[in-house]
Scaffold this active site. Structure first.
Site, PDB file in Angstrom:
ATOM      1  CG  ASP A 102       3.764   1.682   5.780  1.00 53.43           C
ATOM      2  OD1 ASP A 102       4.908   1.249   5.972  1.00 53.43           O
ATOM      3  OD2 ASP A 102       2.772   1.296   6.434  1.00 53.43           O
TER       4      ASP A 102
ATOM      5  CE  LYS B 202       4.606  -0.041   8.780  1.00 53.31           C
ATOM      6  NZ  LYS B 202       3.180  -0.279   8.610  1.00 53.31           N
TER       7      LYS B 202
ATOM      8  CE  LYS C 136      -3.510  -1.604   8.943  1.00 60.28           C
ATOM      9  NZ  LYS C 136      -3.412  -1.732   7.471  1.00 60.28           N
TER      10      LYS C 136
ATOM     11  CB  VAL D  36       0.754   7.637   4.144  1.00 59.10           C
ATOM     12  CG1 VAL D  36       1.041   8.989   3.515  1.00 59.10           C
ATOM     13  CG2 VAL D  36       1.366   6.527   3.279  1.00 59.10           C
TER      14      VAL D  36
ATOM     15  CB  CYS E 147       1.108   2.938   9.210  1.00 57.23           C
ATOM     16  SG  CYS E 147       0.228   1.467   8.634  1.00 57.23           S
TER      17      CYS E 147
END
Ligand code: TIU
Length: 228
Positions: A24, A129, A132, A157, A162
């Site tokens: 992420d 996704k 998380k 991050v 996550c």
């Protein structure tokens, strides 16, 4: 096989069975005007992870390590967004609302994309996704099985959200996780430190913790001569 200095003890890296998983590193989390800032966070806290991740990504690509990226986000029609996630936080703006980088955390919008510094190249899967964790409602399990991956070097991050959720999911699936302290970050430095401690505590209850310098050294070490 290269041994990476780590907590709670060395991590024996098998580059043929390992993958780098970058969680992420999206504009929505790292840059002002996105989801992270909408939640009330100081997004500058995440920036120190970018340079070490760039060096690690370059070394991984040079070494031929399999690289994957994830993006948290939702379909434009919000059909994959639970009501509970939409309304949590009671913010004036929530997921799907218009922001300076487009609709917040929506696939295809500018803010949802990966930051230019770490942009994926051909051959590197980008896993979208809705949760998380990187395993929930994604193709990650299938990709890992197809490639024979048993080890994940997990970066990105945020450390306690996550990254942690993904490490816990991977741990329950029998995957060994090595988490890099300088290639992860949180809006809360104390959560970052504690989340890393939680991974390596109790003999490595969720995995191992190391840093980019140690992994880059292992990836660039000359191959051991074949036995015999
Ligand atoms: N809020 C926060 O710390 N993180 C997230 O919402 N998503 C990820 O960690 N990627």
């Amino acid at each position: 096989m290269p041994s990476v200095p780590a907590r709670p003890y060395e991590f024996v890296l098998d580059p043929r069975r390992a993958a780098l998983l970058i969680i992420d590193m999206q504009r929505d989390f790292v840059e002002p005007g996105g989801f992270g800032e909408m939640l009330g966070n100081d997004v500058s806290q995440l920036r120190p992870s970018i340079a070490p991740l760039q060096a690690l990504l370059a070394a991984a690509r040079r070494a031929g390590l399999f690289v994957m990226h994830t993006r948290e986000g939702h379909k434009p029609d919000l059909s994959d967004l639970h009501h509970a996630k939409k309304v949590r936080g009671r913010g004036a703006k929530t997921i799907g609302d218009a922001g300076p980088m487009g609709r917040i955390l929506i696939i295809g919008e500018a803010g949802h994309d990966i930051i230019p510094e770490l942009y994926p190249i051909a051959g590197e899967p980008v896993i979208d996704k809705p949760g998380k964790g990187a395993f929930y409602n994604t193709e990650l399990s299938e990709i890992i099985a197809d490639k024979g991956i048993t080890q994940l070097i997990v970066c990105g991050v945020t450390t306690e959200v996550c990254v942690h959720t993904t490490v816990r999911e991977a741990n329950d699936r029998g995957i060994e996780c090595l988490v890099l302290s300088d290639c992860t970050a949180s809006y809360f430095p104390e959560f970052h430190a504690t989340a890393l401690r939680m991974i390596a505590a109790q003999g490595g209850i969720f995995g191992w913790v190391s840093d980019s310098t140690s992994v880059i050294a292992a990836l660039t070490a000359p191959a051991e001569p074949a036995a015999g």
